[in-house]
Motif scaffolding. Structure first.
Motif, mmCIF file in Angstrom:
data_model
loop_
_atom_site.group_PDB
_atom_site.id
_atom_site.type_symbol
_atom_site.label_atom_id
_atom_site.label_comp_id
_atom_site.label_asym_id
_atom_site.label_seq_id
_atom_site.Cartn_x
_atom_site.Cartn_y
_atom_site.Cartn_z
ATOM 1 N N PHE A 27 -5.519 -7.818 2.231
ATOM 2 C CA PHE A 27 -5.797 -7.775 0.792
ATOM 3 C C PHE A 27 -6.563 -9.012 0.311
ATOM 4 O O PHE A 27 -6.980 -9.080 -0.835
ATOM 5 C CB PHE A 27 -4.495 -7.657 -0.006
ATOM 6 C CG PHE A 27 -3.710 -6.415 0.331
ATOM 7 C CD1 PHE A 27 -4.191 -5.157 -0.004
ATOM 8 C CD2 PHE A 27 -2.493 -6.503 0.994
ATOM 9 C CE1 PHE A 27 -3.477 -4.007 0.313
ATOM 10 C CE2 PHE A 27 -1.765 -5.365 1.314
ATOM 11 C CZ PHE A 27 -2.271 -4.110 0.970
ATOM 12 N N SER B 100 0.820 -1.223 0.000
ATOM 13 C CA SER B 100 0.000 0.000 0.000
ATOM 14 C C SER B 100 0.849 1.266 0.000
ATOM 15 O O SER B 100 0.415 2.312 -0.501
ATOM 16 C CB SER B 100 -0.954 -0.006 1.195
ATOM 17 O OG SER B 100 -0.272 -0.407 2.349
ATOM 18 N N GLN C 6 -5.155 -10.469 -6.662
ATOM 19 C CA GLN C 6 -4.168 -10.034 -5.661
ATOM 20 C C GLN C 6 -2.731 -10.283 -6.080
ATOM 21 O O GLN C 6 -1.813 -10.121 -5.264
ATOM 22 C CB GLN C 6 -4.440 -10.731 -4.319
ATOM 23 C CG GLN C 6 -5.785 -10.385 -3.711
ATOM 24 C CD GLN C 6 -6.018 -8.887 -3.632
ATOM 25 O OE1 GLN C 6 -5.082 -8.095 -3.520
ATOM 26 N NE2 GLN C 6 -7.271 -8.482 -3.713
#
Ligand code: GLP
Length: 253
Positions: free
Chosen positions: A170, A40, A80
């Protein structure tokens, strides 16, 4: 040479300054080889690089990139996968040719061979000019977990429980987080000519303090960077919260 530390007030500032750092490299050397990170933390940096591309014509047409890591077992199309992350946040948004971007294939049939070829690809490209890094809460860089050998090249790593837990946000749950990844090794990272490590948030404060004030030890893989000649540590106030006063005084914008 001591690590240079820049403490910034906000995530927005971190994103702008780190993007400026990368942009400067690309303007100075259009054929630069960039090492790129996911997670992130660098999302704002990519947003800003995309903005610089659209509004100021920052040109990536001659740039080559190598990503740090990829989960084992996830195909490129997995939501992902770091491949998907990179397409969404950067590759598809700038003018970098697709044959100039590289990321390990997490679903390769022969993982050992994939690692070898990835390492060779970096060497063939002339090595990495600027490596962007995040840091794990346990001090990992790439996916080189505590205890990693400083001499490693691109290799398959087993993720620690704390990394699986940290990255489970995630995924639907921690059960879905892959247990292994392919990661550039610590030696691969160390051989980059310049390194920019980004950290944001209180959860990183301990690792940042240990990295800056502690010994160089495999227990904190990021500490290896203290032996590198050209490292910039760019952190927000929250990530710098545990740094000693004297370090903070010397490190503001
Ligand atoms: C993952 C990545 C690292 C990244 C770290 C921190 O484990 N493999 O490259 O630096 O997470 O991620 P975040 O920026 O989301 O905190």
């Amino acid at each position: 040479m001591p690590i240079r530390i820049l403490i910034v007030d906000s995530y927005q500032e971190l994103s702008q300054l780190s993007a400026g750092f990368v942009a400067e490299m690309v303007r100075f050397k259009p054929s630069a080889v960039l090492g790129l990170a996911t997670g992130s933390t660098p999302i704002g940096m990519y947003e800003e690089l995309v903005r610089l591309h659209i509004e100021q014509g920052l040109d990536f047409s001659k740039t080559t990139t190598f990503n740090l890591d990829e989960y084992v077992g996830l195909s490129e199309s997995h939501a992902q996968s770091y491949y998907t992350y990179m397409r969404r946040n950067f590759w598809d948004c700038v003018n970098i040719p697709s044959d100039q971007v590289h990321i390990p294939r997490g679903d390769a049939g022969d993982l050992a061979r994939e690692c070898e070829e990835y390492e060779e690809g970096i060497e063939r490209a002339g090595g990495i000019d600027l490596q962007v890094l995040g840091i794990g809460t346990n001090g990992h860089i790439g996916f080189n977990e505590p205890g990693s050998d400083f001499g490693t090249k691109t290799h398959v790593v087993r993720l620690s429980e704390s990394t699986i837990e940290a990255n489970s946000r995630f995924f639907a749950s921690s059960n879905f987080v892959p247990r292994e990844a392919i990661s550039m090794g610590l030696q691969t990272i160390f051989r980059s000519r310049r390194i920019l490590l980004l950290a944001d948030g209180e959860s990183k404060a301990r690792a940042i303090r240990q990295m800056v004030t502690g010994d160089v030890t495999p227990q904190l893989p990021a500490s290896l960077l203290k032996q590198h000649a050209d490292v910039m540590l760019m952190v927000t106030r929250q990530a710098a919260a545990e740094l000693p006063e004297d370090v903070v005084k010397l490190s503001g914008t």
